[in-house]
Design a protein around this motif. Sequence first.
Motif, PDB file in Angstrom:
ATOM      1  N   ILE A   1       0.837  -1.202   0.000  1.00 38.68           N
ATOM      2  CA  ILE A   1       0.000   0.000   0.000  1.00 38.68           C
ATOM      3  C   ILE A   1       0.873   1.254   0.000  1.00 38.68           C
ATOM      4  CG2 ILE A   1      -1.639   1.330   1.395  1.00 38.68           C
ATOM      5  CD1 ILE A   1      -2.809  -1.379   2.307  1.00 38.68           C
ATOM      6  N   ILE A   2       1.929   1.252   0.806  1.00 35.80           N
ATOM      7  CA  ILE A   2       2.843   2.400   0.866  1.00 35.80           C
ATOM      8  C   ILE A   2       3.498   2.622  -0.487  1.00 35.80           C
ATOM      9  CG2 ILE A   2       5.007   3.240   1.865  1.00 35.80           C
ATOM     10  CD1 ILE A   2       4.155   1.796   4.483  1.00 35.80           C
ATOM     11  N   ARG A   3       4.004   1.554  -1.107  1.00 34.46           N
ATOM     12  CA  ARG A   3       4.659   1.696  -2.411  1.00 34.46           C
ATOM     13  C   ARG A   3       3.690   2.234  -3.460  1.00 34.46           C
ATOM     14  NH1 ARG A   3       6.976  -3.374  -1.059  1.00 34.46           N
ATOM     15  NH2 ARG A   3       5.513  -4.442  -2.448  1.00 34.46           N
ATOM     16  N   THR A   4       2.456   1.765  -3.419  1.00 34.72           N
ATOM     17  CA  THR A   4       1.460   2.239  -4.382  1.00 34.72           C
ATOM     18  C   THR A   4       1.140   3.704  -4.144  1.00 34.72           C
ATOM     19  OG1 THR A   4       0.494   0.025  -4.578  1.00 34.72           O
ATOM     20  CG2 THR A   4      -0.881   1.880  -5.261  1.00 34.72           C
ATOM     21  N   GLY A   5       1.012   4.098  -2.888  1.00 35.33           N
ATOM     22  CA  GLY A   5       0.758   5.506  -2.573  1.00 35.33           C
ATOM     23  C   GLY A   5       1.878   6.398  -3.075  1.00 35.33           C
ATOM     24  N   ILE A   6       3.126   5.948  -2.934  1.00 35.94           N
ATOM     25  CA  ILE A   6       4.268   6.728  -3.410  1.00 35.94           C
ATOM     26  C   ILE A   6       4.209   6.874  -4.925  1.00 35.94           C
ATOM     27  CG2 ILE A   6       6.786   6.717  -3.692  1.00 35.94           C
ATOM     28  CD1 ILE A   6       6.957   5.412  -0.905  1.00 35.94           C
ATOM     29  N   ARG A   7       3.876   5.796  -5.628  1.00 37.97           N
ATOM     30  CA  ARG A   7       3.801   5.876  -7.089  1.00 37.97           C
ATOM     31  C   ARG A   7       2.732   6.868  -7.541  1.00 37.97           C
ATOM     32  NH1 ARG A   7       4.516   0.161  -6.921  1.00 37.97           N
ATOM     33  NH2 ARG A   7       2.281  -0.188  -7.192  1.00 37.97           N
ATOM     34  N   ILE A   8       1.602   6.877  -6.847  1.00 36.27           N
ATOM     35  CA  ILE A   8       0.537   7.811  -7.212  1.00 36.27           C
ATOM     36  C   ILE A   8       0.977   9.247  -6.956  1.00 36.27           C
ATOM     37  CG2 ILE A   8      -1.789   8.598  -6.599  1.00 36.27           C
ATOM     38  CD1 ILE A   8      -2.457   5.654  -5.978  1.00 36.27           C
ATOM     39  N   ALA A   9       1.553   9.500  -5.775  1.00 36.00           N
ATOM     40  CA  ALA A   9       1.980  10.862  -5.431  1.00 36.00           C
ATOM     41  C   ALA A   9       3.088  11.336  -6.363  1.00 36.00           C
ATOM     42  CB  ALA A   9       2.445  10.916  -3.975  1.00 36.00           C
ATOM     43  N   ASP A  10       4.011  10.449  -6.731  1.00 33.41           N
ATOM     44  CA  ASP A  10       5.081  10.825  -7.662  1.00 33.41           C
ATOM     45  C   ASP A  10       4.513  11.197  -9.022  1.00 33.41           C
ATOM     46  OD1 ASP A  10       6.969  10.311  -5.735  1.00 33.41           O
ATOM     47  OD2 ASP A  10       7.672   8.427  -6.619  1.00 33.41           O
ATOM     48  N   ALA A  11       3.538  10.427  -9.484  1.00 35.27           N
ATOM     49  CA  ALA A  11       3.019  10.616 -10.841  1.00 35.27           C
ATOM     50  C   ALA A  11       2.012  11.752 -10.934  1.00 35.27           C
ATOM     51  CB  ALA A  11       2.367   9.329 -11.337  1.00 35.27           C
ATOM     52  N   GLU A  12       1.217  11.957  -9.876  1.00 37.00           N
ATOM     53  CA  GLU A  12       0.091  12.881  -9.983  1.00 37.00           C
ATOM     54  C   GLU A  12       0.038  13.940  -8.890  1.00 37.00           C
ATOM     55  OE1 GLU A  12      -3.558  10.630 -10.576  1.00 37.00           O
ATOM     56  OE2 GLU A  12      -2.370   8.949 -11.328  1.00 37.00           O
ATOM     57  N   GLY A  13       0.937  13.866  -7.919  1.00 36.89           N
ATOM     58  CA  GLY A  13       0.925  14.837  -6.842  1.00 36.89           C
ATOM     59  C   GLY A  13       0.151  14.345  -5.637  1.00 36.89           C
ATOM     60  N   LEU A  14       0.453  14.920  -4.476  1.00 38.79           N
ATOM     61  CA  LEU A  14      -0.170  14.463  -3.239  1.00 38.79           C
ATOM     62  C   LEU A  14      -1.668  14.740  -3.223  1.00 38.79           C
ATOM     63  CD1 LEU A  14       0.851  13.032  -0.730  1.00 38.79           C
ATOM     64  CD2 LEU A  14       1.116  15.250   0.378  1.00 38.79           C
ATOM     65  N   ARG A  15      -2.105  15.770  -3.938  1.00 40.35           N
ATOM     66  CA  ARG A  15      -3.529  16.084  -3.948  1.00 40.35           C
ATOM     67  C   ARG A  15      -4.358  14.985  -4.592  1.00 40.35           C
ATOM     68  NH1 ARG A  15      -3.501  22.505  -5.766  1.00 40.35           N
ATOM     69  NH2 ARG A  15      -2.269  23.279  -4.011  1.00 40.35           N
ATOM     70  N   ALA A  16      -3.741  14.203  -5.478  1.00 37.28           N
ATOM     71  CA  ALA A  16      -4.467  13.130  -6.150  1.00 37.28           C
ATOM     72  C   ALA A  16      -4.595  11.889  -5.282  1.00 37.28           C
ATOM     73  CB  ALA A  16      -3.772  12.766  -7.461  1.00 37.28           C
ATOM     74  N   LEU A  17      -3.879  11.866  -4.151  1.00 36.73           N
ATOM     75  CA  LEU A  17      -3.867  10.682  -3.307  1.00 36.73           C
ATOM     76  C   LEU A  17      -5.097  10.637  -2.405  1.00 36.73           C
ATOM     77  CD1 LEU A  17      -1.939   8.257  -2.469  1.00 36.73           C
ATOM     78  CD2 LEU A  17      -1.416   9.670  -0.472  1.00 36.73           C
ATOM     79  N   SER A  18      -5.730   9.504  -2.354  1.00 35.84           N
ATOM     80  CA  SER A  18      -6.826   9.254  -1.426  1.00 35.84           C
ATOM     81  C   SER A  18      -6.862   7.755  -1.166  1.00 35.84           C
ATOM     82  CB  SER A  18      -8.167   9.712  -2.008  1.00 35.84           C
ATOM     83  OG  SER A  18      -8.534   8.925  -3.130  1.00 35.84           O
ATOM     84  N   MET A  19      -7.522   7.347  -0.094  1.00 36.31           N
ATOM     85  CA  MET A  19      -7.646   5.922   0.191  1.00 36.31           C
ATOM     86  C   MET A  19      -8.399   5.230  -0.949  1.00 36.31           C
ATOM     87  SD  MET A  19      -5.984   5.576   3.016  1.00 36.31           S
ATOM     88  CE  MET A  19      -6.462   4.117   3.952  1.00 36.31           C
ATOM     89  N   ARG A  20      -9.396   5.906  -1.481  1.00 37.30           N
ATOM     90  CA  ARG A  20     -10.155   5.342  -2.602  1.00 37.30           C
ATOM     91  C   ARG A  20      -9.273   5.178  -3.829  1.00 37.30           C
ATOM     92  NH1 ARG A  20     -13.263   8.083  -6.662  1.00 37.30           N
ATOM     93  NH2 ARG A  20     -14.802   6.698  -7.628  1.00 37.30           N
ATOM     94  N   ARG A  21      -8.412   6.167  -4.046  1.00 38.41           N
ATOM     95  CA  ARG A  21      -7.528   6.121  -5.212  1.00 38.41           C
ATOM     96  C   ARG A  21      -6.545   4.963  -5.108  1.00 38.41           C
ATOM     97  NH1 ARG A  21      -4.953   5.524  -8.792  1.00 38.41           N
ATOM     98  NH2 ARG A  21      -3.878   6.932 -10.223  1.00 38.41           N
ATOM     99  N   VAL A  22      -5.984   4.748  -3.903  1.00 33.73           N
ATOM    100  CA  VAL A  22      -5.060   3.636  -3.696  1.00 33.73           C
ATOM    101  C   VAL A  22      -5.792   2.308  -3.834  1.00 33.73           C
ATOM    102  CG1 VAL A  22      -3.496   2.516  -2.062  1.00 33.73           C
ATOM    103  CG2 VAL A  22      -3.534   5.009  -2.236  1.00 33.73           C
ATOM    104  N   ALA A  23      -6.991   2.231  -3.246  1.00 37.31           N
ATOM    105  CA  ALA A  23      -7.765   0.987  -3.317  1.00 37.31           C
ATOM    106  C   ALA A  23      -8.065   0.601  -4.755  1.00 37.31           C
ATOM    107  CB  ALA A  23      -9.066   1.148  -2.525  1.00 37.31           C
ATOM    108  N   ALA A  24      -8.307   1.600  -5.604  1.00 38.36           N
ATOM    109  CA  ALA A  24      -8.610   1.328  -7.007  1.00 38.36           C
ATOM    110  C   ALA A  24      -7.451   0.628  -7.702  1.00 38.36           C
ATOM    111  CB  ALA A  24      -8.947   2.631  -7.737  1.00 38.36           C
ATOM    112  N   GLU A  25      -6.215   0.884  -7.250  1.00 34.30           N
ATOM    113  CA  GLU A  25      -5.055   0.227  -7.849  1.00 34.30           C
ATOM    114  C   GLU A  25      -5.067  -1.272  -7.591  1.00 34.30           C
ATOM    115  OE1 GLU A  25      -2.506   1.528  -9.699  1.00 34.30           O
ATOM    116  OE2 GLU A  25      -3.660   3.379  -9.792  1.00 34.30           O
ATOM    117  N   PHE A  26      -5.682  -1.692  -6.479  1.00 37.36           N
ATOM    118  CA  PHE A  26      -5.724  -3.108  -6.128  1.00 37.36           C
ATOM    119  C   PHE A  26      -7.058  -3.750  -6.520  1.00 37.36           C
ATOM    120  CE2 PHE A  26      -2.655  -1.235  -3.171  1.00 37.36           C
ATOM    121  CZ  PHE A  26      -1.591  -2.108  -3.317  1.00 37.36           C
ATOM    122  N   GLY A  27      -8.010  -2.927  -6.989  1.00 35.93           N
ATOM    123  CA  GLY A  27      -9.317  -3.459  -7.329  1.00 35.93           C
ATOM    124  C   GLY A  27     -10.116  -3.872  -6.114  1.00 35.93           C
TER     125      GLY A  27
END
Length: 338
Positions: free
Chosen positions: A122-148
């Motif tokens: 989960i941490i690694r996925t959150g980092i990838r999202i924040a790196d690619a789209e910025g911290l504002r794009a990060l949410s629990m829902r957004r991370v969960a979507a990566e895992f389906g």
Amino acid sequence: MDRRNPSSPPPPYRRIVAEIRRRIERGELAEGDRVPSTRRITREWGVAMATATKVLTTLRQEGLVRAVPGVGTVVTAGGIRADDAPAPRTRAIGDPGSSPRHTPAAPGRPSPQAPGLSRARIIRTGIRIADAEGLRALSMRRVAAEFGVSSMALYRHVANKDELVKLMADATFAEIELPDPAPRHWRARMEAGARLQWKLYQRHPWVAQYLSLTRPQPMPHAMVVIEWTMATVTRFDPLTKLRLALTLINHVRGTAVALEEDLEAEQRTGMDAEQWMESLGPEYERILRSGSFPMYEGINDMDGEGMLRLDAMFEFGMARLLDGYEVFIEGRKDDPAH
């Protein structure tokens, strides 16, 4: 009217639009899947942020994608051709959260094949999202979507978004490889420590915005870097050493905050820093003609020697700060009280 020579190659944004359109038509990007973000486009195709922004704008104008708050830009229902066979799901090319062995389901469509969750993943996925789209794009829902999976599945591993971001930030500091052998002189050690942090913020621009001097979070990996940076300053009490460390850190972090701000401004305006300055050139010239700003008038080229570039400002500020430290640290050698 397009006045380009018919034999000339299409502009970069058109080539990228065509490639993403092909991915959608082949089923590599299905309805609801995220398309590459502007940051991902800049990295994958090596283009400027303005070009990446134009790519997504064109895709939206063509009805292939739409923006979903908290998720990103996804393929629309009309973005899939009716004659395309429903091929087995493959990973979305360019999706920073995917891997060859796992394809994240579209938001709202939990996948029965989603692998087991863990705090580290989960941490690694959150980092990838924040790196690619910025911290504002990060949410629990957004991370969960990566895992389906649903957002609730994440709460068995992290308490909430605040804890997740703290763990993400500390994990980035764990990436730092401290030099061995380490510099022995205090100034060389401080310079090395500052540059290690600067490079970290360049890889993960959102980290600088997250950190706080007045409300620091307990992050052991970050504390290791600070301890290492200050290890050769031995003549002062711990509080004085910490204040020296925080003053240096604040210079690095304060300069690095502009990294994320500049990326966000480029995405918002479609202009990089040089284009922005060029657009304001006539207004600056009008102001300078008043004769009230001799310092500015004496600069022939506002950025001719990199004076407004963040790397140059970081290096200049660090050198001047350590010059002052040298007077403070070395000057006290002759003080009988020390």
